[in-house]
Enzyme design. Structure first.
Site, PDB file in Angstrom:
ATOM      1  N   ASP A  51      -5.322 -10.575  -0.147  1.00 11.34           N
ATOM      2  CA  ASP A  51      -3.330 -11.277   0.034  1.00 11.34           C
ATOM      3  C   ASP A  51      -2.983 -10.939  -1.578  1.00 11.34           C
ATOM      4  O   ASP A  51      -3.419 -11.866  -2.648  1.00 11.34           O
ATOM      5  CB  ASP A  51      -4.256 -12.707  -0.159  1.00 11.34           C
ATOM      6  CG  ASP A  51      -2.213 -13.423   0.433  1.00 11.34           C
ATOM      7  OD1 ASP A  51      -1.842 -12.510   1.283  1.00 11.34           O
ATOM      8  OD2 ASP A  51      -2.348 -14.593   0.153  1.00 11.34           O
ATOM      9  N   HIS A  52      -1.731 -10.636  -1.324  1.00 10.56           N
ATOM     10  CA  HIS A  52      -0.768 -10.131  -2.102  1.00 10.56           C
ATOM     11  C   HIS A  52      -1.030  -9.469  -3.529  1.00 10.56           C
ATOM     12  O   HIS A  52      -0.612  -9.158  -4.438  1.00 10.56           O
ATOM     13  CB  HIS A  52       0.068 -11.839  -2.892  1.00 10.56           C
ATOM     14  CG  HIS A  52       0.842 -12.825  -2.318  1.00 10.56           C
ATOM     15  ND1 HIS A  52      -0.036 -13.107  -1.599  1.00 10.56           N
ATOM     16  CD2 HIS A  52       2.375 -12.632  -2.293  1.00 10.56           C
ATOM     17  CE1 HIS A  52       1.321 -13.932  -0.677  1.00 10.56           C
ATOM     18  NE2 HIS A  52       2.338 -13.489  -1.618  1.00 10.56           N
ATOM     19  N   HIS A  80       5.091  -0.013  -0.369  1.00  9.03           N
ATOM     20  CA  HIS A  80       5.546  -0.994   0.282  1.00  9.03           C
ATOM     21  C   HIS A  80       4.965  -2.314   1.064  1.00  9.03           C
ATOM     22  O   HIS A  80       3.999  -1.979   0.631  1.00  9.03           O
ATOM     23  CB  HIS A  80       5.986  -0.153   1.396  1.00  9.03           C
ATOM     24  CG  HIS A  80       5.740   0.556   3.094  1.00  9.03           C
ATOM     25  ND1 HIS A  80       5.117   1.910   2.130  1.00  9.03           N
ATOM     26  CD2 HIS A  80       4.738   0.329   2.454  1.00  9.03           C
ATOM     27  CE1 HIS A  80       3.864   1.591   2.997  1.00  9.03           C
ATOM     28  NE2 HIS A  80       3.630   0.976   3.966  1.00  9.03           N
ATOM     29  N   HIS A  88       3.178  -5.346   4.013  1.00  4.67           N
ATOM     30  CA  HIS A  88       2.924  -5.092   4.815  1.00  4.67           C
ATOM     31  C   HIS A  88       2.554  -7.157   5.199  1.00  4.67           C
ATOM     32  O   HIS A  88       1.522  -6.932   4.227  1.00  4.67           O
ATOM     33  CB  HIS A  88       2.061  -4.607   6.239  1.00  4.67           C
ATOM     34  CG  HIS A  88       2.396  -3.427   5.990  1.00  4.67           C
ATOM     35  ND1 HIS A  88       3.511  -2.789   7.391  1.00  4.67           N
ATOM     36  CD2 HIS A  88       2.259  -2.136   5.476  1.00  4.67           C
ATOM     37  CE1 HIS A  88       3.816  -1.505   7.197  1.00  4.67           C
ATOM     38  NE2 HIS A  88       3.165  -0.959   6.033  1.00  4.67           N
ATOM     39  N   GLU A 112      -0.747  -4.176  11.833  1.00  5.18           N
ATOM     40  CA  GLU A 112      -0.211  -3.887  10.916  1.00  5.18           C
ATOM     41  C   GLU A 112       1.531  -4.400  11.125  1.00  5.18           C
ATOM     42  O   GLU A 112       1.803  -4.262   9.798  1.00  5.18           O
ATOM     43  CB  GLU A 112      -0.050  -2.710   9.769  1.00  5.18           C
ATOM     44  CG  GLU A 112       0.151  -1.571   8.668  1.00  5.18           C
ATOM     45  CD  GLU A 112      -0.219  -0.706   8.648  1.00  5.18           C
ATOM     46  OE1 GLU A 112      -1.017  -0.224   7.695  1.00  5.18           O
ATOM     47  OE2 GLU A 112       0.672   0.090   9.356  1.00  5.18           O
ATOM     48  N   CYS A 145       5.436   4.996   5.632  1.00 12.02           N
ATOM     49  CA  CYS A 145       4.104   4.349   4.108  1.00 12.02           C
ATOM     50  C   CYS A 145       3.319   5.280   3.381  1.00 12.02           C
ATOM     51  O   CYS A 145       2.584   4.830   2.661  1.00 12.02           O
ATOM     52  CB  CYS A 145       2.350   4.362   5.159  1.00 12.02           C
ATOM     53  SG  CYS A 145       3.268   2.618   6.378  1.00 12.02           S
ATOM     54  N   HIS A 177       0.688  -1.281  -0.109  1.00  8.99           N
ATOM     55  CA  HIS A 177       0.137   0.230   0.044  1.00  8.99           C
ATOM     56  C   HIS A 177       0.690   1.071   0.000  1.00  8.99           C
ATOM     57  O   HIS A 177       2.498   1.048   0.110  1.00  8.99           O
ATOM     58  CB  HIS A 177      -0.903  -0.152   1.255  1.00  8.99           C
ATOM     59  CG  HIS A 177       0.164   0.382   2.444  1.00  8.99           C
ATOM     60  ND1 HIS A 177      -1.267   0.665   3.958  1.00  8.99           N
ATOM     61  CD2 HIS A 177       0.755   0.324   2.563  1.00  8.99           C
ATOM     62  CE1 HIS A 177      -0.742   0.691   4.494  1.00  8.99           C
ATOM     63  NE2 HIS A 177       1.131   1.077   3.611  1.00  8.99           N
TER      64      HIS A 177
HETATM   65 NI    NI Z   1       2.488   1.105   5.325  1.00  8.21          NI
END
Ligand code: NI
Length: 139
Positions: free
Chosen positions: A79-80, A39, A41, A128, A33, A14
């Site tokens: 997911d992914h 990037h 998580h 997160e 972020c 995200h």
């Molecule tokens: Ni982030």
């Protein structure tokens, strides 16, 4: 009333960025972020449901059924994925932990009683990072 919790996991990318703000302000508020090229998580989602145990099984809800519901309703959709670009129910929203958990609730709360009529969603907890998590109780 008994509460049971199932943990599920997903990875996603995200970016937290408010387009109404300057680059400097975004970096100041969102830190890493706000990185332009995304990037990732490793998210852990804890789903707690509540109900009275069924006398025939001793279960509030079968963990296997709960896992399948969470996977079908949420995990497979995120997911992914790139949460900013790939996920229909997050379009136009800042994909913070808070936004995610609110949207996850909207998806999951209605389907729990369809599979387990004596059961309700009680809480979602979304990690997160190891140090940061959000909780939501539907209020
Ligand atoms: Ni982030």
């Amino acid at each position: 009333m008994i509460y049971i919790t199932r943990k599920e996991h997903f990875n996603a990318a995200h970016k937290l960025y408010n387009t109404n703000w300057s680059e400097e302000k975004n970096l100041a508020v969102f830190g890493p972020c706000a990185n332009a090229n995304w990037h990732g998580h490793n998210f852990d989602l804890y789903v707690t449901v509540k109900g009275k145990p069924d006398p025939e099984t001793g279960f509030v809800m079968n963990y296997k059924d709960l896992s399948k519901l969470v996977r079908d309703s949420i995990i497979e959709r995120v997911d992914h994925k790139n949460l900013n670009l790939d996920v229909d129910f997050l379009q136009g929203k800042l994909p913070s932990c808070e936004t995610l958990i609110y949207e996850f609730w909207q998806l999951l709360a209605p389907v729990i009683p369809r599979v387990a009529p004596n059961c309700q969603l009680h809480a979602l907890k979304l990690f997160e990072t190891h140090n940061n998590y959000a909780e939501y109780f539907g209020e």
